[in-house]
Design an enzyme around this catalytic site. Structure first.
Site, PDB file in Angstrom:
ATOM      1  N   LEU A 158       0.828  -1.208   0.000  1.00 13.51           N
ATOM      2  CA  LEU A 158       0.000   0.000   0.000  1.00 13.51           C
ATOM      3  C   LEU A 158       0.862   1.258   0.000  1.00 13.51           C
ATOM      4  O   LEU A 158       0.540   2.253  -0.646  1.00 13.51           O
ATOM      5  CB  LEU A 158      -0.946   0.003   1.214  1.00 13.51           C
ATOM      6  CG  LEU A 158      -1.947   1.169   1.249  1.00 13.51           C
ATOM      7  CD1 LEU A 158      -2.860   1.171   0.029  1.00 13.51           C
ATOM      8  CD2 LEU A 158      -2.773   1.145   2.537  1.00 13.51           C
ATOM      9  N   HIS A 177      10.900  21.906  11.058  1.00 14.04           N
ATOM     10  CA  HIS A 177       9.928  21.081  10.344  1.00 14.04           C
ATOM     11  C   HIS A 177       9.493  21.732   9.053  1.00 14.04           C
ATOM     12  O   HIS A 177       8.812  21.135   8.241  1.00 14.04           O
ATOM     13  CB  HIS A 177       8.709  20.806  11.237  1.00 14.04           C
ATOM     14  CG  HIS A 177       9.092  20.123  12.502  1.00 14.04           C
ATOM     15  ND1 HIS A 177       9.429  20.812  13.642  1.00 14.04           N
ATOM     16  CD2 HIS A 177       9.233  18.810  12.805  1.00 14.04           C
ATOM     17  CE1 HIS A 177       9.750  19.957  14.596  1.00 14.04           C
ATOM     18  NE2 HIS A 177       9.637  18.731  14.116  1.00 14.04           N
ATOM     19  N   HIS A 213      17.559  16.583  25.178  1.00 10.42           N
ATOM     20  CA  HIS A 213      16.739  17.238  24.170  1.00 10.42           C
ATOM     21  C   HIS A 213      15.379  16.552  24.099  1.00 10.42           C
ATOM     22  O   HIS A 213      15.296  15.328  24.164  1.00 10.42           O
ATOM     23  CB  HIS A 213      17.429  17.176  22.805  1.00 10.42           C
ATOM     24  CG  HIS A 213      16.501  17.481  21.664  1.00 10.42           C
ATOM     25  ND1 HIS A 213      16.035  18.754  21.431  1.00 10.42           N
ATOM     26  CD2 HIS A 213      15.921  16.685  20.738  1.00 10.42           C
ATOM     27  CE1 HIS A 213      15.212  18.713  20.385  1.00 10.42           C
ATOM     28  NE2 HIS A 213      15.125  17.476  19.952  1.00 10.42           N
ATOM     29  N   ILE A 273      21.053  20.621  17.491  1.00  7.43           N
ATOM     30  CA  ILE A 273      20.536  19.470  18.245  1.00  7.43           C
ATOM     31  C   ILE A 273      21.287  18.188  17.905  1.00  7.43           C
ATOM     32  O   ILE A 273      21.137  17.165  18.576  1.00  7.43           O
ATOM     33  CB  ILE A 273      19.021  19.319  18.021  1.00  7.43           C
ATOM     34  CG1 ILE A 273      18.308  20.640  18.303  1.00  7.43           C
ATOM     35  CG2 ILE A 273      18.413  18.239  18.891  1.00  7.43           C
ATOM     36  CD1 ILE A 273      18.577  21.234  19.679  1.00  7.43           C
ATOM     37  N   TRP A 292      10.627   3.428  21.630  1.00  7.91           N
ATOM     38  CA  TRP A 292      10.558   3.213  20.185  1.00  7.91           C
ATOM     39  C   TRP A 292      10.928   1.793  19.785  1.00  7.91           C
ATOM     40  O   TRP A 292      11.257   1.522  18.640  1.00  7.91           O
ATOM     41  CB  TRP A 292      11.403   4.261  19.453  1.00  7.91           C
ATOM     42  CG  TRP A 292      10.764   5.626  19.532  1.00  7.91           C
ATOM     43  CD1 TRP A 292       9.498   5.900  19.951  1.00  7.91           C
ATOM     44  CD2 TRP A 292      11.348   6.897  19.195  1.00  7.91           C
ATOM     45  NE1 TRP A 292       9.263   7.262  19.889  1.00  7.91           N
ATOM     46  CE2 TRP A 292      10.372   7.892  19.440  1.00  7.91           C
ATOM     47  CE3 TRP A 292      12.602   7.277  18.709  1.00  7.91           C
ATOM     48  CZ2 TRP A 292      10.615   9.254  19.212  1.00  7.91           C
ATOM     49  CZ3 TRP A 292      12.840   8.627  18.485  1.00  7.91           C
ATOM     50  CH2 TRP A 292      11.852   9.598  18.726  1.00  7.91           C
ATOM     51  N   CYS A 302      11.291  16.781  22.146  1.00  7.00           N
ATOM     52  CA  CYS A 302      10.470  17.378  21.093  1.00  7.00           C
ATOM     53  C   CYS A 302       9.240  16.501  20.884  1.00  7.00           C
ATOM     54  O   CYS A 302       9.028  15.557  21.622  1.00  7.00           O
ATOM     55  CB  CYS A 302      11.262  17.490  19.802  1.00  7.00           C
ATOM     56  SG  CYS A 302      11.951  15.936  19.235  1.00  7.00           S
ATOM     57  N   LYS A 324      -0.642  11.531  17.977  1.00  2.00           N
ATOM     58  CA  LYS A 324      -0.494  10.119  18.326  1.00  2.00           C
ATOM     59  C   LYS A 324      -1.802   9.472  18.780  1.00  2.00           C
ATOM     60  O   LYS A 324      -2.586  10.079  19.487  1.00  2.00           O
ATOM     61  CB  LYS A 324       0.538   9.972  19.444  1.00  2.00           C
ATOM     62  CG  LYS A 324       1.962   9.968  18.943  1.00  2.00           C
ATOM     63  CD  LYS A 324       2.937  10.144  20.065  1.00  2.00           C
ATOM     64  CE  LYS A 324       2.896   9.016  21.042  1.00  2.00           C
ATOM     65  NZ  LYS A 324       3.475   7.760  20.524  1.00  2.00           N
TER      66      LYS A 324
HETATM   67  N1  GLN Z   1      20.143  14.272  18.025  1.00  6.11           N
HETATM   68  C1  GLN Z   1      19.026  13.915  17.214  1.00  6.11           C
HETATM   69  C2  GLN Z   1      19.074  14.665  15.904  1.00  6.11           C
HETATM   70  O1  GLN Z   1      19.581  15.757  15.906  1.00  6.11           O
HETATM   71  C3  GLN Z   1      17.728  14.240  17.910  1.00  6.11           C
HETATM   72  C4  GLN Z   1      16.544  13.796  17.094  1.00  6.11           C
HETATM   73  C5  GLN Z   1      15.211  13.962  17.776  1.00  6.11           C
HETATM   74  O2  GLN Z   1      15.046  14.713  18.665  1.00  6.11           O
HETATM   75  N2  GLN Z   1      14.234  13.268  17.312  1.00  6.11           N
HETATM   76  O3  GLN Z   1      18.610  14.192  14.883  1.00  6.11           O
HETATM   77 ZN    ZN Z   2      13.990  16.614  18.433  1.00  4.51          ZN
END
Ligand code: GLN
Ligand code: ZN
Length: 763
Positions: A18, A701, A648, A438, A568, A650, A116
C-alpha cells in the site's frame, strides 16, 4: 461454541504494497484505478488470510487508505470548512488533501493536524469540530467494504470508530469540550450507517471505544449513556463495544451497563479486571476476551491464555465468549515467516499478526475440548517459552549483577547544578546565550547512498569510514564559519537514532520486514529488545573524538537516552519495562564515561520520547515518571561536575511535566518551542526550571529559512522568563531532514540573532 474474533489487521501489506501504491499515486506515476486496485487486492488477501486461519469474526473497514479516524470524519461529513473550495475534487483526492494538504494555484490548503493514537506510535488525523457542527452520512466505505467481502464469500464484522471516542479525539478551535456537545447531531448519522449495514446483511458491528479504558469525566460518561441508549436500538444489528489499551476500572459499571450485545476488553494490559467483569456483565451479553497482545511481538503463553478463557467460559458459558487480540493487530508487523535472517531460537519466541491468528485458533480448539488435536502445538509453545525463560540471551548474569549493584550514589551527580555550572563555565568558557544545534546535519542522498552501499557490501568499511570522516570535517568547518559555539559531528553514521544504538547492543534484534504503520504511507521497523541489554564496546566515541580533534570549540557528544530507546522498540514482556530501561541506562552510562575519557566535555542524551511513555491513566503517571527520571539519571550521573550534560525533547507539549523534567537534573535542556509559538515558556512563569534551557527558535519542520529578527523576537520573549545566564540558542530539533541550502542561512541568522540580543542586553 466459543468463537474467535479479530479486531483489525495490518493495512499496508506484508511487503508494504500500500505504501508503494500510495506514493506512486501521489507522485502522479500511477492512476487512481491502480491505487484502488492494489487496495482492494490487499483487503481480499487479508480477509483470506484470516479466513484460512479460522477466525470466526473477521473485521472489515479496518482497512484505510490513510487513517481510520479520517475515514470516520469523511463518513460523518465533518470535513472542515476550509476545504469547501475543493469540492470539485473526487472523494479520493479530497481525502488526501485533508490528510496531506494541497496547493491550488496561489492557494495552499493546509493538511489537518496529526497526533499520536493513544500511547501507540500510530498517528491519526485530528477531526476539527465546530460548535453546532452539522453531520451527514457522506461516505459509505463501511458498507462498501462489507459488501466487497461478502461478494468474495467472506462474512465480516465491520468496524467503526465509536462516536464518543471520535469526539473525544477531536479538537475545536472554539473552546474545549465543544466536540462532545455535538453528540446529538452525530448520533443519527451513526444510526443511519448501522441501518445501512443491517440492510446489507451485517449481523454484528465492532464499535471501537478505547476511551472506555481511560479516565473519563462526567460529561463523557453521560455521552456514553446517551450514545448507546440510542445506537443500541436504532438498527437490527448487534454491537460489540471494544475497549482497549487499558482496563475499564472505574468505567466498568458504565461499560457493562451499555444496552448493547457485546463488550470487548483488554486482558493483556489489564488482566486483573476479568474477575469483576465476569461478575458484573449482564447475562444477555457476549464477552470478547483480548488475550493475545495486539501491541507486541511475543508468542502468547498458550497455557495462561487458555486458563483465562476457560475461567470465562466456566462463568458465562461457551456461547457468550469470543477469543480475540487485545486490540487491532495493526500495531504488530505482518508476518514472521518473512524474517529469514532472524535466528531460529529468537523466532520461536515471536508471533506477528499472521501468527497471532493461529494462536486464536489454537485457543478456540483447546477450549472446545480438542485437547489432543492441540497437544503438540501447546507443547511447542511451552518449550519455546521455557527456553526463553532459561536462555542466557534473556538472562545475562553480568548485567543482572550490575543492575543489582545500582545504588543511590549512581543516580546523583557529585554536586548540584549551581556548583557544576561554575565548574563547567571554567572549563568551557562559553559566551552568554551560547549557540548550538541538536545534533544531526542534513542526511543527503549521498550520505544515504554511501550507507546503503556499505550495508550491501559494495563499499568497504574503510572507504565508508573515510567518507564519514570527510562529512564530519566539512560539517565542523561549516559550523565554525557560521560561528556556532558548541559544535556537533553531524550524526552521518546513523540511519536512525534508536537503530544505531540498538545495533551496537546485545539483547536487541532487528527485522527485515517488521514494519508497523506510523502514519499514512509511513512505517517504522522498531527494534525488538528480547534480552538483557549490554554494550560490548564504545558506540560513538570514534566519531565524536575525531570531530573534537578538528576544532578548538567544544564538540557535543550525542547519545540516545534509555527511555527513548525503550519507547521506540518492541520491549520484552517477561520483566517490567523499568527493569529493561535500567539496563539500557547502564549501557548509555558506560558510553558517557567513555566519551568523557576521550576528551568530550559536553554530552547530549536525547529523550524526545520521554513524554510519550506517560501512561494514559493519571493514576499510573507518577510511577512512570519516577522510574523514567531515575533511568535518565542513571545514564547521566556518572559524569564529572565539569562535564556538561544536555538533553533534548520534542514532538510533544511538555508544560505539564516540566517539573518532572527538572528532576532529570540535566545541565542543559533544548526543547521544541518555536512551532507552538513559544507557548512552552508559560510553564517557566510558574515554575523556576533548575537548569539551562534552549527553547528552539528555528522551526526545522518547515523548509522556510527564519529571518534574524524573527528569531531575535523569540529569543527576547524567552529572555523574559528564563534568566539570561541560563538561556541557550538552538533549533527545535535535529537538521537531518533539511537541506544544506536551508540550514546554512538559517543557522547564520540564528547566530546573528544571538549576537544582536547579546549586544542589546549586556548593557
Ligand atoms: N540528536 C538527534 C538529531 O539531531 C535528535 C533527534 C530527535 O530529537 N528526534 O537528529
Ligand atoms: Zn527533536
Amino acid at each position: 461454541m466459543t468463537r474467535t474474533a479479530n479486531l483489525g489487521y495490518p493495512r499496508l501489506g506484508a511487503k508494504r504494497e500500500l505504501k508503494w501504491a500510495l506514493e506512486s499515486y501521489w507522485a502522479k506515476k500511477t492512476s487512481a484505478a491502480d491505487l484502488l486496485k492494489t487496495a482492494k487486492n490487499l483487503r481480499l488477501a487479508h480477509w483470506k488470510e484470516q479466513q484460512e486461519a479460522g477466525v470466526d469474526f473477521i473485521p472489515s473497514n479496518d482497512f484505510s487508505l490513510y487513517d481510520h479516524v479520517l475515514d470516520a470524519t469523511r463518513m460523518v461529513g465533518a470535513t472542515p470548512a476550509r476545504y469547501a473550495a475543493l469540492d470539485d475534487l473526487d472523494e479520493l483526492d479530497l481525502y488526501f488533501a485533508m490528510a496531506r494538504g494541497t496547493q491550488r494555484g496561489e492557494q495552499t490548503f493546509a493538511a489537518m493536524e496529526m497526533t499520536k493514537w493513544f500511547d501507540s506510535n500510530y498517528h491519526y488525523i485530528v477531526p476539527e469540530i465546530e460548535p453546532n457542527q452539522n453531520y451527514r452520512l457522506t461516505s459509505l466505505k463501511v458498507v462498501d467494504e462489507f459488501l466487497e467481502a461478502k461478494q468474495a464469500g467472506i462474512h465480516t464484522r465491520p468496524v467503526l470508530l465509536g462516536p464518543v471516542s471520535y469526539l473525544l479525539l477531536s479538537k475545536s478551535t472554539a473552546a474545549e469540550g465543544v466536540p462532545l456537545k455535538t453528540l446529538p447531531n452525530l448520533l443519527p448519522v451513526y444510526g443511519e450507517a448501522l441501518q445501512r449495514l443491517a440492510e446489507a446483511g451485517a449481523d454484528w458491528v465492532q464499535i471501537d471505544e478505547p476511551y472506555l479504558a481511560m479516565d473519563l469525566d462526567e460529561s463523557a460518561r453521560t455521552a456514553y449513556e446517551e450514545a448507546y441508549a440510542y445506537l443500541g436500538r436504532v438498527a437490527d444489528i448487534r454491537l460489540m463495544i471494544a475497549a482497549y489499551f487499558g482496563g475499564l476500572e472505574d468505567n466498568l459499571a458504565l461499560a457493562a451497563g451499555l444496552p448493547v450485545h457485546g463488550l470487548h476488553v483488554d486482558l493483556v494490559r489489564a488482566p486483573q479486571q476479568l474477575e469483576k467483569i465476569l461478575q458484573q456483565l449482564p447475562t444477555e451479553k457476549t464477552l470478547s476476551l483480548g488475550v493475545i497482545d495486539g501491541r507486541n511481538v511475543w508468542r502468547v503463553d498458550l497455557d495462561a491464555a487458555l486458563k483465562t478463557v476457560q475461567q470465562a467460559v466456566g462463568a458465562l458459558g461457551a456461547e457468550r465468549i469470543q477469543i480475540a487480540p487485545s486490540c487491532s493487530l495493526m500495531f504488530t508487523p505482518h508476518d514472521l515467516n518473512l524474517e529469514i535472517e532472524l535466528d531460529h531460537e529468537l523466532k520461536s519466541w515471536l508471533a506477528f499478526a499472521r501468527q497471532k491468528l493461529d494462536e486464536l485458533a489454537l485457543l478456540k480448539k483447546a477450549v472446545s475440548g480438542a485437547a489432543e488435536a492441540t497437544a503438540e502445538s501447546f507443547a511447542v509453545s511451552r518449550e519455546a517459552l521455557a527456553h526463553r525463560r532459561a536462555s542466557t540471551r534473556t538472562h545475562n548474569p553480568q548485567v543482572r549483577e550490575r543492575i543489582a549493584a545500582i545504588d543511590e550514589s549512581m543516580l546523583r551527580r557529585a554536586h548540584d547544578y549551581r556548583t557544576r555550572k561554575v565548574a563547567q563555565a571554567r572549563k568551557l568558557a562559553l559566551p552568554l546565550l551560547p549557540t548550538t544545534t541538536i545534533g544531526s546535519f542534513p542526511q543527503t542522498a549521498e550520505v544515504r547512498a554511501q550507507r546503503s552501499a556499505n550495508k550491501k557490501g559494495a563499499l568497504s568499511q574503510a572507504a565508508y569510514d573515510e567518507f564519514l570522516k570527510t562529512e564530519i570535517k566539512r560539517t565542523i568547518k561549516k559550523q565554525e564559519e557560521i560561528g556556532l559555539d558548541v559544535l556537533v559531528h553531524g550524526e552521518f553514521e546513523r540511519s536512525d537514532m534508536v537503530e544505531y544504538f540498538g545495533e551496537r547492543m546485545t539483547g536487541v534484534a532487528f527485522t527485515q520486514n517488521g514494519w508497523v504503520q506510523s502514519y499514512g504511507s509511513r512505517a517504522v521497523r522498531p527494534p525488538i529488545i528480547f534480552g538483557d541489554v549490554a554494550r560490548p564496546a564504545a558506540m560513538t566515541v570514534v566519531w565524536s573524538a575525531y570531530a573534537q580533534s578538528l576544532t578548538d570549540k567544544p564538540v557535543k557528544g550525542m547519545l540516545t537516552g534509555p527511555v527513548t530507546i525503550l519507547e521506540w522498540s518492541f520491549v520484552r514482556d517477561d520483566q517490567a519495562r523499568d527493569e529493561t530501561c535500567r539496563q539500557l541506562a547502564l549501557a548509555i552510562r558506560d558510553e558517557v564515561l567513555d566519551l568523557e575519557r576521550a576528551g568530550i566535555h559536553i554530552i547530549q542524551i536525547d529523550e524526545p520520547a520521554f513524554r510519550e511513555g506517560l501512561p494514559l491513566r493519571r493514576a499510573d503517571q507518577n510511577y512512570y515518571l519516577a522510574w523514567a527520571i531515575e533511568c535518565f539519571r542513571l545514564a547521566s550521573s556518572g559524569a564529572q561536575d565539569e562535564t556538561q550534560i544536555h538533553t533534548h525533547m520534542c514532538y510533544a507539549e511538555f508544560d505539564n511535566i516540566m517539573e518532572a523534567i527538572g528532576h532529570m537534573d540535566a545541565d542543559v535542556i533544548s526543547i521544541e518551542a518555536s512551532r507552538s509559538k513559544m507557548e512552552l515558556l508559560d510553564a517557566f512563569k510558574q515554575y523556576q526550571y533548575p537548569g539551562d534551557i534552549g527553547p528552539g527558535i528555528y522551526d526545522i519542520h518547515s523548509p522556510n529559512i527564519p529571518a534574524q529578527d524573527a528569531m531575535e523576537a523569540l529569543l527576547e520573549s524567552a529572555a523574559k522568563v528564563v534568566p539570561l545566564d541560563q538561556l541557550w540558542v538552538n533549533p527545535d530539533c535535529g537538521l537531518k531532514t533539511r537541506r544544506w541550502e536551508e540550514v546554512v542561512p538559517a543557522l547564520t541568522n540564528m547566530v546573528h540573532a544571538a549576537q544582536a540580543v547579546r549586544q542589546q542586553l549586556k548593557v
